[in-house]
Design a protein around this motif. Structure first.
Motif: not given
Length: 187
Positions: A65-77
């Protein structure tokens, strides 16, 4: 004796706290004669699979999300078959919205951001509010990336998220990009 009783109460409190972190059924304990129920950690509605591309049994999804300051997502589909980028995002619980003019050909919002009511502050530009009517600003947009393997090279997606096919072992990356930061996702 008093020191031993204090140590036992402290040890029981630590064990109780650790049991609450373990999840599962609701543990209970008796402290001072009255039972205290510790609620279980709620189970997520999506399977939180491995947080690295190398350990993913399917398509790894990273959202930055960068400058949007939300928590990044790192998940497996998790999948054993090819799926679309939209299906991979859906499997990990990431919502995506396109634009009124271009539909899903352009990613405008991810998990509701950028907001339709809160301006984005990009250094060197006036505050910008994304309406999703047409193309986002060239200095504040979602870039969609694909990587063929966990250590491969990133390339821009070749088609929309509903038609971009991904095979198990590939990575889908969405990154909010500013005009000064056009690098592919990290990791």
């Amino acid at each position: 004796m008093r020191r031993t009783a204090t140590a036992l109460v402290l040890a029981a409190a630590v064990a109780l706290a650790l049991a609450g972190c373990a999840g599962g059924s609701s543990p209970s304990a008796t402290i001072g004669g009255s039972p205290e129920v510790i609620p279980a950690t709620p189970s997520p509605t999506i399977s939180l699979a491995p947080a690295t591309a190398a350990s993913c049994d399917g398509v790894f999804v990273t959202v930055q999300f960068g400058i949007l300051r939300a928590a990044d997502v790192n998940l497996c589909a998790k999948t054993t078959e090819p799926i679309t980028a939209a299906a991979a995002l859906d499997k990990v619980g990431v919502s995506v919205a396109g634009t009124q003019k271009y539909g899903d050909q352009v990613v405008c919002r991810v998990n509701g951001v950028p907001s339709a009511s809160k301006p984005i502050d990009v250094p060197g530009h006036d505050p910008y509010t994304e309406t999703c009517a047409s193309m986002p600003a060239a200095y504040a947009y979602w870039a969609v990336w694909v990587r063929d393997s966990p250590t491969g090279t990133w390339d821009y997606a070749a088609s929309s998220i509903t038609t971009q096919q991904l095979k198990p072992g590939q990575t889908l990356g969405l990154k909010f990009t500013t005009g000064t930061d056009t690098a592919p996702p990290q990791g």
